[in-house]
Design a protein around this motif. Sequence first.
Motif, short mmCIF file in Angstrom:
data_model
loop_
_atom_site.label_atom_id
_atom_site.label_comp_id
_atom_site.label_asym_id
_atom_site.label_seq_id
_atom_site.Cartn_x
_atom_site.Cartn_y
_atom_site.Cartn_z
N ILE A 65 57.86 -29.69 -32.88
CA ILE A 65 58.48 -28.72 -31.97
C ILE A 65 59.94 -29.08 -31.70
CG2 ILE A 65 56.27 -28.18 -30.88
CD1 ILE A 65 57.21 -29.71 -28.44
N ARG A 66 60.73 -28.06 -31.38
CA ARG A 66 62.15 -28.23 -31.17
C ARG A 66 62.57 -27.50 -29.87
NH1 ARG A 66 61.06 -31.48 -34.21
NH2 ARG A 66 61.88 -31.92 -36.30
N SER A 67 63.81 -27.70 -29.51
CA SER A 67 64.34 -27.09 -28.28
C SER A 67 64.15 -25.57 -28.29
CB SER A 67 65.84 -27.39 -28.14
OG SER A 67 66.05 -28.74 -27.85
N GLU A 68 63.72 -25.06 -27.14
CA GLU A 68 63.54 -23.64 -26.84
C GLU A 68 62.35 -23.01 -27.55
OE1 GLU A 68 65.07 -22.24 -24.19
OE2 GLU A 68 65.74 -24.33 -24.04
N GLU A 109 67.23 -21.80 -35.31
CA GLU A 109 68.33 -22.65 -34.87
C GLU A 109 69.13 -21.91 -33.81
OE1 GLU A 109 72.29 -24.86 -36.71
OE2 GLU A 109 70.74 -24.06 -38.06
N LEU A 110 69.46 -22.61 -32.73
CA LEU A 110 70.05 -21.97 -31.56
C LEU A 110 71.55 -21.72 -31.73
CD1 LEU A 110 68.27 -24.14 -28.87
CD2 LEU A 110 67.82 -21.73 -29.31
N PRO A 111 72.03 -20.52 -31.38
CA PRO A 111 73.47 -20.26 -31.40
C PRO A 111 74.18 -20.89 -30.19
CG PRO A 111 72.29 -18.31 -30.72
CD PRO A 111 71.25 -19.30 -31.11
N LEU A 112 73.41 -21.21 -29.15
CA LEU A 112 73.96 -21.94 -28.00
C LEU A 112 72.82 -22.74 -27.38
CD1 LEU A 112 73.10 -20.44 -25.03
CD2 LEU A 112 74.72 -18.76 -25.88
N MET A 113 73.16 -23.92 -26.87
CA MET A 113 72.16 -24.79 -26.28
C MET A 113 71.91 -24.40 -24.83
SD MET A 113 71.07 -26.82 -28.60
CE MET A 113 70.16 -27.97 -27.58
N GLN A 118 77.38 -27.41 -21.76
CA GLN A 118 78.39 -27.11 -22.76
C GLN A 118 79.02 -25.74 -22.50
OE1 GLN A 118 75.22 -28.06 -23.35
NE2 GLN A 118 75.01 -29.15 -25.29
N GLU A 119 80.30 -25.63 -22.83
CA GLU A 119 81.00 -24.35 -22.72
C GLU A 119 80.94 -23.63 -24.06
OE1 GLU A 119 82.46 -22.86 -20.11
OE2 GLU A 119 81.74 -24.45 -18.79
N TYR A 120 80.67 -22.33 -24.02
CA TYR A 120 80.61 -21.53 -25.23
C TYR A 120 81.53 -20.31 -25.08
CZ TYR A 120 76.50 -24.30 -26.44
OH TYR A 120 75.67 -25.34 -26.75
N PRO A 121 82.04 -19.79 -26.19
CA PRO A 121 82.87 -18.58 -26.10
C PRO A 121 82.08 -17.45 -25.45
CG PRO A 121 82.99 -19.54 -28.31
CD PRO A 121 81.91 -20.27 -27.58
N GLU A 122 82.78 -16.61 -24.69
CA GLU A 122 82.09 -15.52 -24.01
C GLU A 122 81.39 -14.60 -25.00
OE1 GLU A 122 83.36 -13.26 -20.20
OE2 GLU A 122 84.10 -12.06 -21.88
N ARG A 127 76.53 -12.05 -26.65
CA ARG A 127 75.75 -11.58 -27.79
C ARG A 127 74.32 -12.12 -27.72
NH1 ARG A 127 77.63 -9.16 -32.13
NH2 ARG A 127 79.76 -9.85 -31.74
N HIS A 128 74.17 -13.32 -27.17
CA HIS A 128 72.84 -13.93 -27.03
C HIS A 128 72.54 -14.16 -25.55
CE1 HIS A 128 72.84 -14.66 -31.39
NE2 HIS A 128 74.09 -15.07 -31.24
#
Length: 617
Positions: A65-68, A109-113, A118-122, A127-128
């Motif tokens: 198993i993996r994150s999320e 695979e996650l596009p954001l954690m 962590q900071e991610y582009p808006e 989008r997710h």
Amino acid sequence: MHAYRSHTCAALTKANVDETVRLSGWVHRVRDHGGILFIDLRDHYGVTQVLCDPDSPVFADMEKIRSEWCIRIDGNVKARDPELVNTKLPTGEIEVFVRDLEVLGASDELPLMVFGDQEYPEETRLRHRYLDLRREAMQDNMKLRSDVVTSVRKRMWDKEFREYQTPIITASSPEGARDFLVPSRLHPGKFYALPQAPQQFKQLIMVSGFDKYFQIAPCFRDEDPRADRSPTDFYQLDLEMSFVEQQDVFDTIQPVIQGIFEEFGKGRNVDSEWPQISYKDAAKWYGSDKPDLRNPIKMQDCSEHFRGSGFAIFAKLLEQEGTEVRAIPAPTGGSRKFCDRMNAFAQKEGLPGMGYIFWREKTADAVAQELGIKVKEAQAMLKSGEVEGGMEAAGPLAKNIGPERTEAIRQQLGLGVGDAAFFLGGKPKAFEPVAGRARVAIGDALGLTDKNRFAFAWIVDFPIYEKDEETGKIDFEHNPFSMPQGGMDALNGDPLDVLGYQYDLACNGYELVSGAIRNHKPEVMLKAFELAGYGEDEVKNRFGALFNAFHYGAPPHGGCAAGIDRIVMLLADEANIREVVMFPMNQRAEDLMMNAPSDPSSDQLMELSLRVIPQDR
């Protein structure tokens, strides 16, 4: 046992030790400690640590198993060793040893954690959004929003208001922003509009004899986006009351808003005294009709000190009609470094700079120049006390206007050694916005603004009309439905002198509430619109229902609307309204997740009798 869970991931305590339980949730984090897997399992309510070692019959499956991933586990509750207790978690005294596992939903695979900060582009976040919303801060913000709305509703019911719903599809109405139009299939070539606000409907509810109305109302406006405003839709607490004056509305809404901020403000101070400041004074003192009163700086008119002075820029400026010089006091800002910093701020705002004066202890150079002695002698005399140091004004303005004028300015502003003042001149409407932003920047930079406080102020006495400087045309500056102060008599004078019974509530630099006592008399309504260039036929065409209703015994009435999104934004201590909206648009009014707006199909256009004309880009 239930198919998915016997407890939530926030429910287990030491009282559950040795029980067999079932939990479902998302894999928040996986840690492998030498062959023992530790997994933080998360659901909407909290986190529980579960573990698995080679003795578990599902160890091999747990390694995959993996994150999320969304999983269901069965296991035994165990007490943690005292030194391993996590006091930050409600479930920190226990852990669950996994005996059974079911994967309910695997994750790519996650596009954001989700775990971590962590900071991610808006663009990625929007989008997710369904992943972004899993993050703890976003979960907290959405729960806060829901709790605030629930509390608002309860408080309004306690004040004997009833909730009524108004239409979402209606007629286009000019209320300060662009409408979203909806084409009619049954009436080709005609359009409905999404309501900018329930303004006319709530007034009609009063005419219909309902005494107190409220609604958590969706509003739709095709606006340019800002950090504190959605470009498409928002929600507001909308209310209206019959047989009321302006103060009645204030007395009704203050306990509701104040109570919300006290309930959800996380211990921050909530002002109970809400001053009433005229629109004119708010512009003069703060450069804004939504001032942040946590900042104690109040601007002042210093024109007289520069009129006919040696500072030619301001002196010549003041010879022109309608100009003035405004001072922004800066207590503790009396250093050349800080003054240069604010000068750079003004240049970024598109100005050549900002004039300034700062006051400091008198230097040996100044004493030497005054007494005609050498600097070393002056230093010795200052040190021995033979000569009093005192203070001196420094900066280009001080040199140009001389000591008498600078001293008069200092006394007017109540400043002393270590303080400064900045100056802007011209026609107030042109420089006030920049002055207001400079006031905010100075307060923040000098630590004068109390960040642990919610400070409220009613802004009142809004002008109803304004004149276009180029065309000379009179038009509405603010809400056209407001009752003019003085009624018909006021409308027979200079339109630019007419004030309305209109009001806004400002909090920490944001407009939270806007409202008015309504113009409920048809003859006054016609005259008010006539002054702005709207004929009787146009009034009847645009506002026919309201105009007609006012002929049948309309009661005096008024109300206001409070922005739910903005209230939650302040309570959550967020700077961007998209942080407290579940599924917001981006800055270009696009829904990246649902791909809206999108191109209609040919069949849809044909059914609506529409054709899209391509635009040159």
